[in-house]
Design an enzyme around this catalytic site. Structure first.
Site, PDB file in Angstrom:
ATOM      1  N   LEU A 176      42.534  64.640  83.046  1.00 28.03           N
ATOM      2  CA  LEU A 176      41.677  65.768  83.407  1.00 28.03           C
ATOM      3  C   LEU A 176      40.823  66.199  82.215  1.00 28.03           C
ATOM      4  O   LEU A 176      39.668  66.592  82.382  1.00 28.03           O
ATOM      5  CB  LEU A 176      42.515  66.944  83.904  1.00 28.03           C
ATOM      6  CG  LEU A 176      41.712  68.173  84.337  1.00 28.03           C
ATOM      7  CD1 LEU A 176      40.842  67.855  85.547  1.00 28.03           C
ATOM      8  CD2 LEU A 176      42.629  69.349  84.629  1.00 28.03           C
ATOM      9  N   TYR A 177      41.398  66.143  81.007  1.00 24.09           N
ATOM     10  CA  TYR A 177      40.613  66.495  79.815  1.00 24.09           C
ATOM     11  C   TYR A 177      39.321  65.691  79.779  1.00 24.09           C
ATOM     12  O   TYR A 177      38.223  66.247  79.622  1.00 24.09           O
ATOM     13  CB  TYR A 177      41.443  66.232  78.559  1.00 24.09           C
ATOM     14  CG  TYR A 177      40.640  66.243  77.273  1.00 24.09           C
ATOM     15  CD1 TYR A 177      40.031  67.404  76.826  1.00 24.09           C
ATOM     16  CD2 TYR A 177      40.496  65.075  76.513  1.00 24.09           C
ATOM     17  CE1 TYR A 177      39.291  67.415  75.654  1.00 24.09           C
ATOM     18  CE2 TYR A 177      39.760  65.082  75.346  1.00 24.09           C
ATOM     19  CZ  TYR A 177      39.156  66.250  74.921  1.00 24.09           C
ATOM     20  OH  TYR A 177      38.418  66.249  73.765  1.00 24.09           O
ATOM     21  N   ALA A 178      39.428  64.364  79.925  1.00 26.20           N
ATOM     22  CA  ALA A 178      38.236  63.517  79.896  1.00 26.20           C
ATOM     23  C   ALA A 178      37.295  63.854  81.040  1.00 26.20           C
ATOM     24  O   ALA A 178      36.063  63.854  80.872  1.00 26.20           O
ATOM     25  CB  ALA A 178      38.648  62.047  79.961  1.00 26.20           C
TER      26      ALA A 178
END
Length: 340
Positions: A156-158
């Site tokens: 999700l960060y990416a």
């Protein structure tokens, strides 16, 4: 120039703000100083910036607020006429995104939307913002190129950072707001976050405790010393993005546009095996590590390798610091700061 640096209590933001103050710019820092990691380190960075400002004639002001607070963001922009905005505030960390996804939605999506809209309304001259090499995700073509598609993020960060790039393009297209995204590759150096591998490895080796070595130390990272990153960030900020006159809508280039939009990789362009990185820490500390070998973690990629040809050609970017030298400088800072 007057420059807004968001996330200036963070690792990279602190170094960028420090360099801008040193060269004589008026800097406004904006950070909520959350407790994702020990706030004492963030407060120490802020104290360092305050001290610099006092010695150099007050070229720095700090606003303690959250970017998700739209009124605080709008007030910051209305009170200051920024020539440049350098947006480095974000919820970082690949593995933490598996545990607390909503913090990434708030900081990286809502916060970034507030910065974009405020930059548009205030007619900021150029918005430069942090993206990440993690956007390359499932892509295994090396070296990573800004001109390749990045449609398969693995965490999700990416995904939130890729969303930032797309949000920025929409503002560049609709409102002619110059935006430049910088995909950072494994930044390290003095004042690094304590949850990052360099700090954890150094602390455990000094204390004689085991270190966890994922993928048996066989994956590679394009480790980039923070001073080299800062040089690239400021060079990018100083040159507002412009439309690419050769951009072809039938064969769209992901890194450029017919709008004032640009994406660059910013790394060392010299991948190092994790095992060799650990060896450099051992040499700098003067002690061997006790290693606990583990498999590759969910969300991690095996290798990263930055093609920085565009940043070199357009902005004269040339990384200078080797991993051996950069690790040595970090260990020296760590011993002094923590009394280790």
């Amino acid at each position: 120039m007057k420059v807004l640096v968001t996330g200036n209590a963070g690792f990279i933001g602190f170094h960028v703000a420090q360099r801008l103050i040193e060269r004589g710019d008026d800097v406004v820092g904006f950070d909520c100083v959350n407790d994702y990691y020990d706030p004492a380190l963030k407060e120490a960075r802020l104290a360092r910036l305050d001290d610099m400002s006092g010695r150099q004639g007050g070229r720095y002001r700090f606003i303690r607020a959250d970017l998700t607070d739209r009124a605080a963001v709008d007030g910051c922009f209305s009170d200051h006429g920024f020539d440049r905005v350098i947006h480095l505030a974000a919820q970082p960390g690949v593995r933490y995104s598996l545990e607390n996804p909503y913090s990434y939605v708030a900081s990286n999506l809502v916060g970034f939307a507030n910065v974009l809209e405020a930059s548009r309304q205030a007619k900021a001259g150029h918005l430069t913002y942090a993206s990440t090499s993690s956007v390359y995700g499932a892509n295994t073509r090396m070296p990573y190129s800004e001109h390749d598609p990045v449609d398969h993020p693995l965490q999700l960060y990416a995904a939130t950072k890729r969303a930032n790039e797309l949000m920025a393009h929409s503002y560049s297209h609709l409102f002619s707001l110059p935006t430049t995204g910088l995909r950072f590759f494994t930044v390290y150096g003095p004042w690094v976050r304590p949850d990052m591998a360099l700090a954890r490895f150094t602390r455990n080796i000094i204390e004689g405790r085991p270190i966890q070595v994922f993928n048996n130390g066989n994956h590679t990272r394009d480790f980039t010393y923070v001073d080299d990153i800062v040089e690239g960030v400021i060079r990018a900020s100083d040159k507002p993005a412009a439309p690419n006159p050769d951009w072809d809508a039938a064969k769209p280039d992901p890194a450029t546009s017919n709008a004032p939009f640009r994406i660059y990789n910013i790394g060392n362009s010299s991948p190092v095996r994790l095992g060799d990185y650990i060896a450099a820490i051992e040499d700098a500390v003067g002690r061997k590590a006790i290693k606990e070998m583990l498999p590759l973690q969910p969300g991690d990629v095996a290798d990263t390798f930055a093609d920085v040809g565009d940043l070199a050609a357009d902005l004269g970017y040339r990384p200078q610091v080797s991993v051996q030298e950069g690790v040595r400088r970090f260990v020296g800072w760590y011993r002094e700061f923590y009394g280790a």
